[in-house]
Design a protein around this motif. Structure first.
Motif, PDB file in Angstrom:
ATOM      1  N   LEU A 286     -20.206   3.003 -37.145  1.00 36.96           N
ATOM      2  CA  LEU A 286     -19.922   1.574 -37.179  1.00 36.96           C
ATOM      3  C   LEU A 286     -20.942   0.830 -36.326  1.00 36.96           C
ATOM      4  O   LEU A 286     -20.929   0.934 -35.103  1.00 36.96           O
ATOM      5  N   PRO A 287     -21.841   0.076 -36.939  1.00 37.07           N
ATOM      6  CA  PRO A 287     -22.906  -0.609 -36.193  1.00 37.07           C
ATOM      7  C   PRO A 287     -22.436  -1.970 -35.665  1.00 37.07           C
ATOM      8  O   PRO A 287     -22.525  -2.985 -36.366  1.00 37.07           O
ATOM      9  N   ALA A 288     -21.936  -1.989 -34.444  1.00 39.31           N
ATOM     10  CA  ALA A 288     -21.313  -3.199 -33.902  1.00 39.31           C
ATOM     11  C   ALA A 288     -22.265  -4.393 -33.879  1.00 39.31           C
ATOM     12  O   ALA A 288     -21.894  -5.497 -34.291  1.00 39.31           O
ATOM     13  N   PHE A 289     -23.487  -4.193 -33.396  1.00 44.21           N
ATOM     14  CA  PHE A 289     -24.402  -5.328 -33.256  1.00 44.21           C
ATOM     15  C   PHE A 289     -24.736  -5.945 -34.609  1.00 44.21           C
ATOM     16  O   PHE A 289     -24.816  -7.177 -34.737  1.00 44.21           O
ATOM     17  N   SER A 290     -24.897  -5.079 -35.612  1.00 41.20           N
ATOM     18  CA  SER A 290     -25.218  -5.588 -36.961  1.00 41.20           C
ATOM     19  C   SER A 290     -24.090  -6.436 -37.526  1.00 41.20           C
ATOM     20  O   SER A 290     -24.318  -7.329 -38.344  1.00 41.20           O
ATOM     21  N   MET A 291     -22.864  -6.162 -37.092  1.00 41.84           N
ATOM     22  CA  MET A 291     -21.719  -6.946 -37.555  1.00 41.84           C
ATOM     23  C   MET A 291     -21.617  -8.259 -36.774  1.00 41.84           C
ATOM     24  O   MET A 291     -21.359  -9.321 -37.352  1.00 41.84           O
ATOM     25  N   ILE A 292     -21.813  -8.166 -35.456  1.00 39.97           N
ATOM     26  CA  ILE A 292     -21.669  -9.342 -34.597  1.00 39.97           C
ATOM     27  C   ILE A 292     -22.696 -10.408 -34.952  1.00 39.97           C
ATOM     28  O   ILE A 292     -22.380 -11.600 -35.020  1.00 39.97           O
ATOM     29  N   ALA A 293     -23.923  -9.987 -35.189  1.00 37.90           N
ATOM     30  CA  ALA A 293     -24.992 -10.926 -35.536  1.00 37.90           C
ATOM     31  C   ALA A 293     -24.798 -11.393 -36.979  1.00 37.90           C
ATOM     32  O   ALA A 293     -25.178 -10.714 -37.923  1.00 37.90           O
ATOM     33  N   GLY A 294     -24.187 -12.546 -37.131  1.00 37.74           N
ATOM     34  CA  GLY A 294     -23.941 -13.071 -38.469  1.00 37.74           C
ATOM     35  C   GLY A 294     -22.487 -13.027 -38.879  1.00 37.74           C
ATOM     36  O   GLY A 294     -22.161 -13.347 -40.020  1.00 37.74           O
TER      37      GLY A 294
END
Length: 360
Positions: A286-294
């Motif tokens: 689960l890529p947290a940063f990729s979800m948070i950004a956007g």
């Protein structure tokens, strides 16, 4: 004391079953329950081969009960109905998908979401209300409660249409639920197999712009010319992926092998949705940063309720949405499984049960 599968129930049946983790299927004599007052018995004509069948035959999800008779894309003709059945009559064409039971009382069931009922009963490899194990559509007859029977549209092909009972609803439902069914939206489909090719057809029927995302450039021509996709991205091509960043409203991810999610999330616009419908046997990171950004969403979706499944079949018939299939006899099923493992099918195997299944 071991159960005698042939005498457990009063109605004799014949199918093909896997007995161990080799996943090899072979002839199997067993029995079905008598037709109850709300039951429908039907002769199985065709059954699609789903990737889930392969996972279950080999116990790759760790839940298989052997012997297992796979198959949950089942179509046939009604031979007998119970005294209180109103939905269908003998001679009608019908289908059964992934479910044959649920509690019918919980919030999910009362809202036509039997697929999310905690007490759902799968069409094969599950314990039924009477304590017996359910057997699927790689068999000559089926018996199911009328609630879990799908009425088959008139003049809609049984053989070609069978995979819609799993592959169809698995992709139709998330497109509808997550709002990816609006004309003009940009929808990505990851993987062009049994699920993916049907997702493309439904998304196009909804009027969206469809981009297929695949590791194989070899699928580009068919994706665009045969299935009607608008764009094709090779996920292993950094330049193509970079150029498509931030272009998609949503993505339906149908891949059943482990794969990275950040490159897919990058393709989404802000607030975009990545919907996972493939079921890899190992967890995805689960890529947290990729979800948070956007403010992007990763979600899952599993088949659909009975009302929505009927809606999907009727929509497919009205819009002439049919899977691309290869019809095979039952004695080819082990070869079909080997080919499925290598993605060597365009795009779904369907077993011709009626013509090739002979009891021994």
């Amino acid at each position: 004391m071991a159960i005698n599968h042939e005498t457990e129930h009063p109605v004799g049946a014949f199918g093909w079953a896997a007995r161990d983790t080799s996943g090899v299927l072979s002839p199997f004599n067993f029995s079905r329950r008598a037709t109850g007052e709300y039951d429908v018995q039907f002769k199985v004509l065709y059954c699609g081969v789903c990737h889930s069948d392969l996972h279950m035959a080999k116990n790759e999800w760790g839940v298989t009960l052997y012997p297992v008779v796979p198959g949950h894309e089942i179509v046939g003709v009604v031979t007998e109905v119970g005294s209180k059945v109103n939905k269908v009559k003998p001679g009608d064409n019908v289908g059964v998908g992934v479910l044959v039971g649920s509690c019918r009382e919980c919030d999910q069931c009362t809202n036509d979401l039997e697929n999310y009922c905690a007490k759902q009963i799968l069409t094969y490899g599950a314990q039924y209300t009477d304590g017996s194990i359910t057997y699927g559509g790689y068999s000559d007859i089926m018996v199911a409660h009328e609630h879990f029977i799908i009425r088959w549209p008139e003049n809609f092909p049984l053989d070609i249409g069978a995979p819609l009972l799993c592959a169809g609803i698995t992709t139709y439902s998330p497109l509808k639920y997550f709002g990816l069914d609006k004309p003009g939206m940009s929808v990505g489909v990851v993987g062009l197999g049994g699920l993916g090719h049907v997702a493309v057809k439904f998304a196009k029927a909804f009027g969206t712009k469809v981009t297929v995302i695949s590791t194989s450039i070899g699928k580009k021509k068919e994706a665009i010319e045969l299935l009607g996709a608008d764009e094709f991205l090779v996920s292993r091509d950094p330049e193509q992926m970079q150029a498509a960043i931030g272009t998609l409203d949503g993505i339906i991810d149908t891949v059943s092998a482990t794969h990275p999610l950040p490159p897919l999330l990058a393709l989404l616009k802000p607030h975009g949705k990545l919907i996972v419908v493939g079921a890899p046997e190992k967890p995805l990171e689960l890529p947290a940063f990729s979800m948070i950004a956007g403010r992007k969403t990763i979600a899952g979706s599993g088949i659909g309720g009975l009302k929505e499944t009927q809606e999907m079949i009727d929509f497919a018939a009205k819009n002439n949405i049919l899977p691309e299939v290869e019809v095979v006899p039952i004695d080819y099923v082990n070869t079909a499984m080997e080919r499925l493992l290598k993605s060597d099918v365009k795009y779904r195997f369907v077993i011709d049960v009626a013509k090739s299944m002979k009891s021994e």
